[in-house]
Design a protein around this motif. Structure first.
Motif, PDB file in Angstrom:
ATOM      1  N   PHE A 206       4.469 -39.301  -9.319  1.00 35.93           N
ATOM      2  CA  PHE A 206       5.046 -38.465 -10.375  1.00 35.93           C
ATOM      3  C   PHE A 206       6.488 -38.869 -10.637  1.00 35.93           C
ATOM      4  O   PHE A 206       7.294 -38.979  -9.713  1.00 35.93           O
ATOM      5  CB  PHE A 206       5.011 -36.996  -9.958  1.00 35.93           C
ATOM      6  CG  PHE A 206       5.846 -36.088 -10.839  1.00 35.93           C
ATOM      7  CD1 PHE A 206       5.495 -35.880 -12.168  1.00 35.93           C
ATOM      8  CD2 PHE A 206       6.980 -35.462 -10.344  1.00 35.93           C
ATOM      9  CE1 PHE A 206       6.267 -35.073 -12.992  1.00 35.93           C
ATOM     10  CE2 PHE A 206       7.760 -34.649 -11.150  1.00 35.93           C
ATOM     11  CZ  PHE A 206       7.400 -34.445 -12.484  1.00 35.93           C
TER      12      PHE A 206
ATOM     13  N   TRP B 259      -1.070 -28.766 -10.920  1.00 32.73           N
ATOM     14  CA  TRP B 259      -1.064 -29.578  -9.710  1.00 32.73           C
ATOM     15  C   TRP B 259      -2.375 -29.473  -8.939  1.00 32.73           C
ATOM     16  O   TRP B 259      -2.798 -30.436  -8.275  1.00 32.73           O
ATOM     17  CB  TRP B 259       0.117 -29.201  -8.822  1.00 32.73           C
ATOM     18  CG  TRP B 259       1.425 -29.708  -9.349  1.00 32.73           C
ATOM     19  CD1 TRP B 259       2.459 -28.976  -9.866  1.00 32.73           C
ATOM     20  CD2 TRP B 259       1.833 -31.083  -9.440  1.00 32.73           C
ATOM     21  NE1 TRP B 259       3.478 -29.805 -10.276  1.00 32.73           N
ATOM     22  CE2 TRP B 259       3.120 -31.104 -10.016  1.00 32.73           C
ATOM     23  CE3 TRP B 259       1.237 -32.292  -9.090  1.00 32.73           C
ATOM     24  CZ2 TRP B 259       3.832 -32.280 -10.244  1.00 32.73           C
ATOM     25  CZ3 TRP B 259       1.931 -33.479  -9.316  1.00 32.73           C
ATOM     26  CH2 TRP B 259       3.208 -33.461  -9.883  1.00 32.73           C
TER      27      TRP B 259
ATOM     28  N   LEU C 241      -4.087 -33.024  -8.107  1.00 36.38           N
ATOM     29  CA  LEU C 241      -4.196 -33.467  -6.713  1.00 36.38           C
ATOM     30  C   LEU C 241      -5.624 -33.369  -6.163  1.00 36.38           C
ATOM     31  O   LEU C 241      -5.843 -33.658  -4.983  1.00 36.38           O
ATOM     32  CB  LEU C 241      -3.243 -32.653  -5.836  1.00 36.38           C
ATOM     33  CG  LEU C 241      -1.753 -32.855  -6.127  1.00 36.38           C
ATOM     34  CD1 LEU C 241      -0.914 -31.875  -5.323  1.00 36.38           C
ATOM     35  CD2 LEU C 241      -1.328 -34.291  -5.842  1.00 36.38           C
TER      36      LEU C 241
ATOM     37  N   PHE D 119       0.642 -38.395  -2.144  1.00 34.98           N
ATOM     38  CA  PHE D 119       1.499 -38.028  -3.281  1.00 34.98           C
ATOM     39  C   PHE D 119       2.853 -38.677  -3.085  1.00 34.98           C
ATOM     40  O   PHE D 119       3.481 -38.548  -2.027  1.00 34.98           O
ATOM     41  CB  PHE D 119       1.656 -36.514  -3.372  1.00 34.98           C
ATOM     42  CG  PHE D 119       2.594 -36.056  -4.468  1.00 34.98           C
ATOM     43  CD1 PHE D 119       2.252 -36.227  -5.799  1.00 34.98           C
ATOM     44  CD2 PHE D 119       3.821 -35.476  -4.163  1.00 34.98           C
ATOM     45  CE1 PHE D 119       3.120 -35.822  -6.814  1.00 34.98           C
ATOM     46  CE2 PHE D 119       4.689 -35.058  -5.170  1.00 34.98           C
ATOM     47  CZ  PHE D 119       4.326 -35.235  -6.500  1.00 34.98           C
TER      48      PHE D 119
ATOM     49  N   TRP E 174       6.838 -39.496  -4.695  1.00 33.26           N
ATOM     50  CA  TRP E 174       7.920 -39.190  -5.629  1.00 33.26           C
ATOM     51  C   TRP E 174       9.160 -39.977  -5.195  1.00 33.26           C
ATOM     52  O   TRP E 174       9.197 -40.544  -4.108  1.00 33.26           O
ATOM     53  CB  TRP E 174       8.221 -37.681  -5.642  1.00 33.26           C
ATOM     54  CG  TRP E 174       8.709 -37.138  -4.314  1.00 33.26           C
ATOM     55  CD1 TRP E 174       7.939 -36.821  -3.229  1.00 33.26           C
ATOM     56  CD2 TRP E 174      10.060 -36.869  -3.947  1.00 33.26           C
ATOM     57  NE1 TRP E 174       8.731 -36.372  -2.199  1.00 33.26           N
ATOM     58  CE2 TRP E 174      10.030 -36.384  -2.609  1.00 33.26           C
ATOM     59  CE3 TRP E 174      11.288 -36.969  -4.601  1.00 33.26           C
ATOM     60  CZ2 TRP E 174      11.197 -36.024  -1.916  1.00 33.26           C
ATOM     61  CZ3 TRP E 174      12.440 -36.603  -3.917  1.00 33.26           C
ATOM     62  CH2 TRP E 174      12.399 -36.136  -2.594  1.00 33.26           C
TER      63      TRP E 174
ATOM     64  N   CYS F  98       8.969 -31.425  -9.484  1.00 34.70           N
ATOM     65  CA  CYS F  98       8.737 -32.305  -8.343  1.00 34.70           C
ATOM     66  C   CYS F  98       8.493 -31.472  -7.082  1.00 34.70           C
ATOM     67  O   CYS F  98       7.574 -31.757  -6.299  1.00 34.70           O
ATOM     68  CB  CYS F  98       9.939 -33.230  -8.152  1.00 34.70           C
ATOM     69  SG  CYS F  98       9.671 -34.552  -6.948  1.00 34.70           S
TER      70      CYS F  98
ATOM     71  N   GLU G 136       7.328 -28.454  -7.032  1.00 39.30           N
ATOM     72  CA  GLU G 136       5.988 -27.884  -7.214  1.00 39.30           C
ATOM     73  C   GLU G 136       4.918 -28.831  -6.671  1.00 39.30           C
ATOM     74  O   GLU G 136       3.993 -28.417  -5.963  1.00 39.30           O
ATOM     75  CB  GLU G 136       5.701 -27.670  -8.699  1.00 39.30           C
ATOM     76  CG  GLU G 136       6.081 -26.346  -9.280  1.00 39.30           C
ATOM     77  CD  GLU G 136       5.519 -26.206 -10.697  1.00 39.30           C
ATOM     78  OE1 GLU G 136       5.235 -25.060 -11.089  1.00 39.30           O
ATOM     79  OE2 GLU G 136       5.358 -27.227 -11.401  1.00 39.30           O
ATOM     80  N   GLY G 137       5.037 -30.101  -7.047  1.00 33.12           N
ATOM     81  CA  GLY G 137       4.060 -31.092  -6.629  1.00 33.12           C
ATOM     82  C   GLY G 137       4.043 -31.285  -5.122  1.00 33.12           C
ATOM     83  O   GLY G 137       2.976 -31.392  -4.503  1.00 33.12           O
TER      84      GLY G 137
END
Length: 344
Positions: free
Chosen positions: A7, A121, A125, A131, A133, A148, A150-151
């Motif tokens: 992301f 998300w 996911l 994941f 970033w 970000c 949140e992810g």
């Protein structure tokens, strides 16, 4: 393994050809790039199932970008749309004693105006095992930092491995928050932390002693203390990886890396990259190689690290942000064949 999800922001890259300066240019080469998109392309090149998530405007430039990412095998179906523009960066490629220059034109980009709740998300996911970033994303805006986070929290809740590249960019932190205010909460949810010789110091005040990156030589063992300090600060983390770049000139760098797992310091071979074609995306190609290595050579951190370093060494021979090399090419270099002989 499940799919890899990254992301962040993807940008249009505009650069004078060859090694021309901006003032000499009569045309600009147009490609795309951005930390997390670069990682996604690397992973896709190695045959991994990978999805890139961002926010883009709905226009022809975005369609061009999506087509480019799709051509490398990157899944873009979870990208959300809105806003008015894609970010742009201009690159002047340096040579010998003249360093490269980057000029950003990314203010008010679509992803900088992203807000919590815009990305589902749970859906994004689904089926993911990883994941990723970078520290670039939370530097863009408060909204990007919030999404970000949140992810990361969604990935934590699902037991998904989270990796980050600290990627400190001082020129991006302009919305009233500093990196050391925002980054700790995000990194606290991260399992695999990557940085370079400056990131840990600039973001967290953690640094090795007696290291001069301009000398052309970086002592790998000096970074064991960095690994220990980062693991103490972020107990969820399992591995700390640091890229080691010695800058002899813009055209000649030494390149290696170390990995600290809390017990042992692994050190990769050092490559002398003497005729750099394009170093932008070097760290991202390292991360892409590391994700592949940690998932493919499971339990062999040394081999995973060696793959990451060799992959990113080869990236320095590729124009553009994306690393366009194969597993066979990387493993050939890992095996000691740096001859560059023609393959017939």
């Amino acid at each position: 393994m499940g799919k890899i999800v990254t992301f962040g922001e993807v940008m249009l890259r505009l650069a004078p050809p060859d090694f021309l300066r901006f003032r000499q240019a009569t045309n600009l080469d147009a490609t795309f790039g951005g930390g997390e998109a670069n990682v996604a392309v690397s992973c896709a090149n190695y045959g991994l199932d990978v999805s890139f998530v961002t926010r883009l405007p709905k226009n022809d430039i975005s369609d061009w970008c999506l087509g480019t990412l799709n051509s490398y095998g990157v899944d873009t179906r979870d990208i959300v749309f809105g806003g008015d523009r894609m970010g742009i960066y201009f690159l002047e490629t340096g040579a010998v004693s003249r360093g490269s220059k980057v000029v950003y034109d990314r203010a008010n980009s679509s992803v900088s105006q992203i807000e919590p709740g815009m990305i589902d998300w749970d859906k994004v996911l689904e089926g993911a095992s990883w994941f990723h970033w970078t520290g670039i994303t939370p530097a863009i805006s408060q909204g990007a930092a919030d999404v970000c986070l949140e992810g990361i929290k969604a990935a934590n809740a699902k037991g998904i491995t989270v990796s980050c590249d600290l990627n400190y960019r001082k020129n991006l932190w302009k919305y009233g928050k500093s990196a050391n205010e925002v980054m700790p909460e995000l990194v606290a949810g991260t399992d695999i932390i990557l940085g370079n010789e400056e990131d840990a110091e600039k973001v967290f005040g953690i640094h090795p002693e007696g290291v001069d990156v301009t000398s052309g030589h970086v002592e790998a063992a000096a970074y064991e203390s960095v690994g220990k300090q980062l693991l103490a600060k972020f107990p969820k983390a399992k591995k700390i990886i640091i890229t080691l770049r010695g800058s002899i000139s813009a055209s000649h760098n030494s390149w290696s890396g170390v990995l600290w797992d809390g017990k042992q310091l692994f050190q990769a071979p050092t490559y002398q990259i003497t005729h750099i074609v394009d170093r932008v995306g070097g760290g991202d190609s390292f991360m892409g190689g590391l994700i592949y290595g940690l998932n493919t050579y499971e339990g062999d951190d040394q081999k995973a690290l060696n793959f990451a370093v060799a992959a990113s060494c080869l990236k320095h021979t590729i124009k553009g942000d994306f690393n366009q090399v194969t597993v066979d090419e990387v493993e050939k270099l890992m095996g000691g064949d740096a001859s560059g002989r023609v393959s017939r």
